[in-house]
Structures are given as C-alpha cells and as structure tokens.
Design an enzyme around this catalytic site. Structure first.
Site, PDB file in Angstrom:
ATOM      1  N   ASP A 101      -0.783  -3.840   9.784  1.00 23.91           N
ATOM      2  CA  ASP A 101      -2.122  -4.111   9.497  1.00 23.91           C
ATOM      3  C   ASP A 101      -3.011  -3.149  10.166  1.00 23.91           C
ATOM      4  OD1 ASP A 101      -3.766  -6.100   7.772  1.00 23.91           O
ATOM      5  OD2 ASP A 101      -4.762  -6.398   9.653  1.00 23.91           O
ATOM      6  N   SER A 102      -3.755  -2.584   9.275  1.00 20.87           N
ATOM      7  CA  SER A 102      -4.576  -1.413   9.870  1.00 20.87           C
ATOM      8  C   SER A 102      -6.000  -1.569   9.171  1.00 20.87           C
ATOM      9  CB  SER A 102      -3.892  -0.241   9.565  1.00 20.87           C
ATOM     10  OG  SER A 102      -3.449  -0.251   8.198  1.00 20.87           O
ATOM     11  N   LYS A 158       0.302   3.856   2.752  1.00 24.46           N
ATOM     12  CA  LYS A 158       0.903   3.317   4.032  1.00 24.46           C
ATOM     13  C   LYS A 158       2.381   3.621   4.049  1.00 24.46           C
ATOM     14  CE  LYS A 158      -1.251  -0.544   5.547  1.00 24.46           C
ATOM     15  NZ  LYS A 158      -1.472  -1.886   5.707  1.00 24.46           N
ATOM     16  N   GLY A 179      -7.077   6.055   1.279  1.00 27.77           N
ATOM     17  CA  GLY A 179      -8.138   5.083   1.887  1.00 27.77           C
ATOM     18  C   GLY A 179      -9.275   5.840   2.544  1.00 27.77           C
ATOM     19  N   TYR A 180      -9.856   5.618   3.493  1.00 24.32           N
ATOM     20  CA  TYR A 180     -10.928   6.170   4.268  1.00 24.32           C
ATOM     21  C   TYR A 180     -10.710   7.902   4.679  1.00 24.32           C
ATOM     22  CZ  TYR A 180     -12.478   1.418   4.137  1.00 24.32           C
ATOM     23  OH  TYR A 180     -12.695   0.295   3.518  1.00 24.32           O
ATOM     24  N   ASN A 189       0.771  -1.066   0.028  1.00 29.14           N
ATOM     25  CA  ASN A 189       0.074   0.116   0.124  1.00 29.14           C
ATOM     26  C   ASN A 189       0.913   1.350  -0.039  1.00 29.14           C
ATOM     27  OD1 ASN A 189      -1.358   2.368   0.879  1.00 29.14           O
ATOM     28  ND2 ASN A 189      -3.051   1.005   1.453  1.00 29.14           N
ATOM     29  N   HIS A 247      -3.318   6.828  14.210  1.00 23.63           N
ATOM     30  CA  HIS A 247      -3.115   5.421  14.536  1.00 23.63           C
ATOM     31  C   HIS A 247      -1.686   4.990  14.193  1.00 23.63           C
ATOM     32  CE1 HIS A 247      -4.367   5.299  10.616  1.00 23.63           C
ATOM     33  NE2 HIS A 247      -4.346   4.178  10.250  1.00 23.63           N
ATOM     34  N   ARG A 248      -1.201   4.878  12.910  1.00 20.91           N
ATOM     35  CA  ARG A 248       0.044   4.607  12.521  1.00 20.91           C
ATOM     36  C   ARG A 248       1.013   4.796  13.270  1.00 20.91           C
ATOM     37  NH1 ARG A 248      -1.338   4.697   8.006  1.00 20.91           N
ATOM     38  NH2 ARG A 248      -2.156   2.578   8.088  1.00 20.91           N
TER      39      ARG A 248
END
Ligand code: ITT
Length: 209
Positions: free
Chosen positions: A81-82, A15, A162-163, A12, A189-190
C-alpha cells in the site's frame, strides 16, 4: 533449493512491474523465487478477490490486501500500500492517493489545483510504501519505505506511473517521471521497502528450508 513461491496482491500494473523487476534482480543465488501475480489466479479465485481498502493507514490497507489474497490461496503473499503525502495538504492525498480521482491524469490535475497558491518551497512531499508479507502459516510482517521530494507545477516525463511526473527528486534534479526504471529503482520508496523484504526473505527461506 526450490524457488520460493509467493503471490503479489496488487491490481496496479505499474506497481507490479516495479516489484517484479526489483525481485527478479535482487533475489540472488542461492535463493530464488517464483513470483506470481493476480494473472495466475483462475476465474473463481479472481471472482473472490475483492479487498476493501477501508483502513486509515498504509499498514492497515497493505494488510487488508495481503489477507484478501491469502484467504483465497492459503499461500505466501506480498501486498504494497503506497501513496503520496503532501505537507501543505496536511498529508493528503495519503492513503486516498488512488481514490483521489479516477485516472492518473485527473489525480495530478486535482493535486496541482490544490497546490496553486503554494510556492515551490512549500511543496514538500513524500512517497510512502508499506509492504505486508504473509507466509503460508498466516504469519504477517511489514516493511516500510519512503522518499522525499517536491511537487512541481507542471508534469515532466512519461516514465513510471501515478504521480511520478510531478514528483521532483532534488538529488537527481529530475521528476520521477523523468527517471529510467533503473534510476527509479535505485531511490524509490517501494525499493527501500523491498530491500528490507528481500533481506528478510533470504533469512526466512534459509531457516525454513
Ligand atoms: P492496489 O491496491 O491493487 O495495489 P492501487 O493503485 O489502488 O493498487 P494503492 O491503493 O496502494 O494502490 O494506491 C497507491 C496510489 O499512490 C497509486 O494509485 C498511485 O496513484 C500512487 N503511487 C504509489 N506509488 C507510486 C509511485 O511509485 N509513483 C507514482 N505514484 C505512486
């Protein structure tokens, strides 16, 4: 001290970009790292790389991705992984976030359709990131991060991936799609998970030098 070499196990681009930016800025002297991506694999290694993400948790899938690359290279690797957990959808799309639909646009479209009947106060959600690091001996360790937000009913902003355009973050009164890369890096979060990883890595390098 030689730069500590490890690989990112992710296909990704969004990411990978975030992970490289964070590590580049946060791994500081006396420590340094040489962080490589799947782009530096040769053809035969690329052909062997085929993680099957059939775990039922972020942790399992992070481990599957890290192991997939480690088993080819036998060198240190990091995988993420997210995904997005939406309370009104009982935590979905969760570990299926990337498989929810084929493209980011379709994924967002489906998410908004599923949430049509829910008002804003019922649209709480969180991004989760689980990192799995495997060292050259095959030892593994995990780091978790999350960030809370609300799914809004129209995409806003074109940053991130992504979102991000539908994930509204109340403290900054913006969606993640409206945040600059630096702003997202401060709160995501990451980044929470990566911060723990970098802290660990500094100690790891120090004690294994
Ligand atoms: P790799 O497995 O190769 O790393 P992937 O896209 O399949 O790539 P995941 O299985 O971890 O990665 O799925 C994560 C999905 O969750 C991702 O495709 C996005 O749709 C979403 N996601 C994760 N982090 C996000 C973020 O910071 N912003 C927006 N969406 C995110």
């Amino acid at each position: 001290m030689n730069p500590y070499k490890f690989y990112i196990s992710s296909e990704n681009e969004g990411k990978v970009k975030e992970i490289l930016k964070f590590l580049h800025e946060e791994i500081r002297p006396p420590f340094s790292a040489n962080v490589l991506t799947l782009n530096s694999l040769d053809e035969s290694q690329k052909n062997k790389y085929n993680p099957v993400e059939n775990g039922i948790s972020f942790l399992e899938n992070a481990r599957i991705k890290a192991r997939a690359l480690y088993s080819i290279l036998r060198e240190p690797v990091l995988a993420d992984d997210s995904g997005l957990e939406v309370d009104a959808l009982n935590g979905e799309p969760g570990v299926f976030s990337s498989r929810y639909e084929k493209t980011d646009e379709l994924r967002i479209g489906r998410l908004l359709r599923e949430l049509t009947d829910f008002q804003q106060q019922m649209r709480s959600a969180r991004f989760i990131s689980c990192l799995c690091f495997i060292d050259k001996f095959g030892n593994e360790i995990f780091f978790n991060g999350k960030v809370e937000g609300i799914i809004i009913d129209q995409p806003r902003g074109n940053h991130g991936f992504g979102y991000d355009p539908v994930f509204y973050y109340p403290p900054l009164n913006k969606t993640f799609g409206e945040l600059t890369p630096d702003e997202k890096q401060n709160v995501s979060h990451r980044s929470h998970a990566l911060k723990l990883f970098v802290h660990f890595l500094a100690k790891y390098i120090e004690f294994s030098a």
